[in-house]
Design an enzyme around this catalytic site. Structure first.
Site, PDB file in Angstrom:
ATOM      1  N   ASN A 116       0.866  -1.174   0.000  1.00  0.00           N
ATOM      2  CA  ASN A 116       0.000   0.000   0.000  1.00  0.00           C
ATOM      3  C   ASN A 116       0.904   1.226   0.000  1.00  0.00           C
ATOM      4  O   ASN A 116       1.694   1.408   0.922  1.00  0.00           O
ATOM      5  CB  ASN A 116      -0.897  -0.007   1.242  1.00  0.00           C
ATOM      6  CG  ASN A 116      -1.780   1.237   1.357  1.00  0.00           C
ATOM      7  OD1 ASN A 116      -2.187   1.611   2.443  1.00  0.00           O
ATOM      8  ND2 ASN A 116      -2.079   1.885   0.258  1.00  0.00           N
ATOM      9  N   GLY A 117       0.759   2.055  -1.039  1.00  0.00           N
ATOM     10  CA  GLY A 117       1.604   3.246  -1.138  1.00  0.00           C
ATOM     11  C   GLY A 117       2.143   3.369  -2.546  1.00  0.00           C
ATOM     12  O   GLY A 117       1.670   2.698  -3.465  1.00  0.00           O
ATOM     13  N   CYS A 250      -0.310  10.476   6.239  1.00  0.00           N
ATOM     14  CA  CYS A 250      -1.226  11.099   5.255  1.00  0.00           C
ATOM     15  C   CYS A 250      -2.439  11.675   5.980  1.00  0.00           C
ATOM     16  O   CYS A 250      -3.273  10.942   6.515  1.00  0.00           O
ATOM     17  CB  CYS A 250      -1.668  10.070   4.229  1.00  0.00           C
ATOM     18  SG  CYS A 250      -2.941  10.705   3.129  1.00  0.00           S
ATOM     19  N   SER A 297     -19.205  10.375   2.065  1.00  0.00           N
ATOM     20  CA  SER A 297     -17.939  11.048   2.351  1.00  0.00           C
ATOM     21  C   SER A 297     -18.089  12.242   3.283  1.00  0.00           C
ATOM     22  O   SER A 297     -17.182  12.556   4.051  1.00  0.00           O
ATOM     23  CB  SER A 297     -17.293  11.490   1.036  1.00  0.00           C
ATOM     24  OG  SER A 297     -18.222  12.199   0.242  1.00  0.00           O
ATOM     25  N   ASP A 359     -19.273  18.334   2.377  1.00  0.00           N
ATOM     26  CA  ASP A 359     -18.518  17.215   1.790  1.00  0.00           C
ATOM     27  C   ASP A 359     -17.073  17.313   2.268  1.00  0.00           C
ATOM     28  O   ASP A 359     -16.654  18.325   2.822  1.00  0.00           O
ATOM     29  CB  ASP A 359     -18.595  17.246   0.256  1.00  0.00           C
ATOM     30  CG  ASP A 359     -18.370  15.841  -0.335  1.00  0.00           C
ATOM     31  OD1 ASP A 359     -18.074  14.901   0.426  1.00  0.00           O
ATOM     32  OD2 ASP A 359     -18.485  15.701  -1.564  1.00  0.00           O
ATOM     33  N   ASP A 360     -16.330  16.238   2.018  1.00  0.00           N
ATOM     34  CA  ASP A 360     -14.963  16.185   2.549  1.00  0.00           C
ATOM     35  C   ASP A 360     -13.977  16.934   1.662  1.00  0.00           C
ATOM     36  O   ASP A 360     -12.928  17.358   2.127  1.00  0.00           O
ATOM     37  CB  ASP A 360     -14.507  14.734   2.684  1.00  0.00           C
ATOM     38  CG  ASP A 360     -14.356  14.078   1.332  1.00  0.00           C
ATOM     39  OD1 ASP A 360     -15.375  13.850   0.663  1.00  0.00           O
ATOM     40  OD2 ASP A 360     -13.208  13.852   0.913  1.00  0.00           O
ATOM     41  N   CYS A 396      -1.065  13.901  -5.438  1.00  0.00           N
ATOM     42  CA  CYS A 396      -0.375  13.033  -4.475  1.00  0.00           C
ATOM     43  C   CYS A 396       0.506  12.056  -5.234  1.00  0.00           C
ATOM     44  O   CYS A 396       0.101  11.507  -6.251  1.00  0.00           O
ATOM     45  CB  CYS A 396      -1.401  12.259  -3.650  1.00  0.00           C
ATOM     46  SG  CYS A 396      -0.626  11.065  -2.525  1.00  0.00           S
ATOM     47  N   CYS A 447       1.732  14.578   6.508  1.00  0.00           N
ATOM     48  CA  CYS A 447       1.912  15.089   5.154  1.00  0.00           C
ATOM     49  C   CYS A 447       0.695  15.935   4.800  1.00  0.00           C
ATOM     50  O   CYS A 447      -0.440  15.542   5.051  1.00  0.00           O
ATOM     51  CB  CYS A 447       2.043  13.931   4.157  1.00  0.00           C
ATOM     52  SG  CYS A 447       2.103  14.478   2.434  1.00  0.00           S
ATOM     53  N   CYS A 450      -0.827  17.767  -0.624  1.00  0.00           N
ATOM     54  CA  CYS A 450      -1.863  18.076  -1.624  1.00  0.00           C
ATOM     55  C   CYS A 450      -2.540  19.414  -1.331  1.00  0.00           C
ATOM     56  O   CYS A 450      -3.209  19.966  -2.198  1.00  0.00           O
ATOM     57  CB  CYS A 450      -2.871  16.935  -1.743  1.00  0.00           C
ATOM     58  SG  CYS A 450      -3.481  16.315  -0.201  1.00  0.00           S
TER      59      CYS A 450
HETATM   60  S1  SF4 Z   1      -0.128  14.409  -0.720  1.00  0.00           S
HETATM   61 FE1  SF4 Z   1      -2.145  14.466   0.329  1.00  0.00          FE
HETATM   62  S2  SF4 Z   1      -3.086  12.491  -0.156  1.00  0.00           S
HETATM   63 FE2  SF4 Z   1      -0.893  12.299  -0.603  1.00  0.00          FE
HETATM   64  S3  SF4 Z   1       0.062  11.483   1.263  1.00  0.00           S
HETATM   65 FE3  SF4 Z   1       0.211  13.708   1.380  1.00  0.00          FE
HETATM   66  S4  SF4 Z   1      -1.655  14.328   2.494  1.00  0.00           S
HETATM   67 FE4  SF4 Z   1      -1.980  12.243   1.775  1.00  0.00          FE
END
Ligand code: SF4
Length: 488
Positions: A116-117, A250, A297, A359-360, A396, A447, A450
């Site tokens: 995953n990733g 994330c 969502s 919404d998210d 991302c 992180c 985005c």
């Molecule tokens: S860029 Fe956004 S979606 Fe990607 S890991 Fe960082 S926080 Fe998550």
């Protein structure tokens, strides 16, 4: 295979869920159930590999977990150790060959790997490996890790894994099956979650704790960033393959990807989401009669918004949960069909009301505009859109399927321009400061690339440039592209 256009339109998508079991006579069946609970993390292919200590068997298929794993398939996966993977792939790389776990026989023995990733330097490592003779079978970045393991001069797998992982950069939560046990590994920044659980005498590992609940396993702890855990007859052995670096969990896992009934990064997702809604109500109040979530969502944040604002929450949009993978569309075009087939407004609730629509996130804005139009056509007097995270301005590269930067509406329009585009009466985004507060990020451990365009790893500038170049020229044949791609 192309992605159904109505499938979760206009959202970011997580791309994989992983699960593993060691020390249980029904390891494959428990893995199947674990994947079933992680289905939201990937719906296009799934696979399970199992071992009885001598032979390793596996089965992978396209589709959802319940479709792929029949009784007959499960009975051919004996053994007390298993790993599983469910995948949401990108246009052009949905082929079965890329389904995981990837299974190989190499000089370290039979190995199955689920990831995953996304590795941000996979192309560079792959080119180097190919120039020294490696022949790749897939277009997946994950295969790079298997080649590095095979090329390692270390005698044992436990020694080869840290050596291989020091050569890759990016996001990886891994489950690896070998004849002597299961390995659970998380990258040094810890982008994606990975949790350890216990079921009687057996150990389980999963992307999210909701998978433990289904099988009655107890959540023990997170696999730490930079940690390799080996589950074997000797018990649980933990080691670290990287010096500590700043964490980059994330933050979008809390906003959208993970299930609200999970605990990730040590924090209940529901708690974060409700707080997102509460803080959104404080930052962007509205004169309204109803709070309406975009299901599913926006539901948890809408609950928080309603609680904080004392405006009643109403289910003003009904989601059809039974949309299959294929869908026969009428010959005659129906306006906004892709959204209408999934969501329907409740006219009796909305008619004559001022609505806060929660919404998210807004990715391209096209879906939100259709939803706003539907609600307005149902007689709503005012529509105030509230979004439980800041504008998304950058793609991302860490395992999430996102459009290119140019397609992200937040990258090139102001909030007022987006409001006009989605035809809302007002628009409010949660601030980055409040987003961090909602996930209790006091130490800068998340992180947020985005939302900021500031990436925590190297190699990303190159990817952004490649993206620009790709947009400037006509589409050609499939190229190696890791696990990113365009939606809709
Ligand atoms: S860029 Fe956004 S979606 Fe990607 S890991 Fe960082 S926080 Fe998550």
């Amino acid at each position: 295979m192309t992605r159904p256009s109505y499938y979760h339109p206009d959202h970011f998508h997580d791309q994989c869920g992983v699960f593993a079991v060691f020390g249980h006579p029904e390891a494959a069946k428990l893995t199947y159930l674990g994947l079933y609970a992680l289905q939201h993390r990937g719906q296009e292919s799934a696979g399970i590999a199992a071992t009885d200590g001598t032979e390793m068997r596996h089965h992978r298929g396209m589709g959802q977990v319940a479709e792929i794993f029949t009784e007959a398939v499960m009975s051919a996966l004996p053994g007390s150790a298993a790993i599983g993977h469910t995948r949401y792939s990108t246009a052009g790389d949905t082929a079965l060959v890329n389904a995981q776990p990837l299974v190989v026989a190499c000089n370290k023995g039979p190995i199955a790997l689920g990831h995953n990733g996304n590795l941000v330097n996979a192309e560079q490592v792959r080119r180097r490996l190919e120039s020294s003779g490696s022949i790749f079978q897939t277009t997946s970045d994950t295969e790079v890790i298997l080649h590095l393991l095979a090329q390692s001069r270390k005698d044992t797998l436990a020694e080869a894994i840290p050596e291989a992982l020091r050569m890759v950069e990016g996001a990886y939560s891994l489950v690896l099956l070998a004849p002597d046990g299961v390995y659970a590994i998380r990258d040094p920044r810890g982008f994606r979650p990975l949790c350890l659980g216990k079921l009687e005498d057996a150990w389980v590992v999963g992307s999210e704790t909701c998978a433990f609940d289904l099988i009655g396993a107890e959540y023990v702890r997170e696999i730490e960033p930079g940690e390799m855990v080996r589950l074997s007859a000797a018990g649980v052995e933990s080691s670290y393959f990287s010096p500590p670096v700043r964490h980059s969990f994330c933050i979008f896992e809390h906003v959208y990807f993970s299930r609200p009934d999970s605990i990730i990064f040590g924090r209940p997702v529901q708690k974060s989401r409700e707080m997102l809604g509460r803080l959104l109500a404080r930052e962007h109040p509205a004169e309204a009669d109803l709070v309406v979530p975009v299901p599913d969502s926006g539901t948890a944040a809408a609950i928080g918004y309603a609680l904080e604002s004392n405006v009643p929450l109403k289910v003003g949009l009904i989601r059809n949960h039974y949309i299959g993978r294929t869908f026969i569309q009428p010959e005659q075009t129906i306006r906004d069909f892709n959204v209408k087939v999934k969501l329907n407004p409740v006219r009796s609730l909305l008619d004559g009301k001022r609505v806060v629509l929660v919404d998210d996130s807004i990715v391209r804005g096209t879906t939100m505009r259709k939803i706003v139009r539907m609600i307005r056509e149902s007689g709503a007097l005012g529509i105030h859109v509230r979004v439980s995270c800041p504008p998304i301005v950058s793609p991302c590269f860490y395992g999430i399927d996102t459009p290119t930067r140019r397609e992200l509406i937040g990258s090139h329009k102001t909030t007022e321009e987006i409001r006009q585009f989605i035809e809302a009466d007002s628009l409010g985004y949660l601030s980055l400061e409040s987003l961090r507060k909602a996930v209790a990020d006091a130490e800068g451990s998340y992180c947020q690339a985005c939302y900021t365009g500031k990436y925590p790893t190297d190699f990303v500038e190159l990817k952004l440039q490649q993206e620009e170049d790709a947009q400037a020229r006509p589409q050609t044949a499939e190229t190696f592209h890791g696990k990113r791609g365009m939606m809709d």
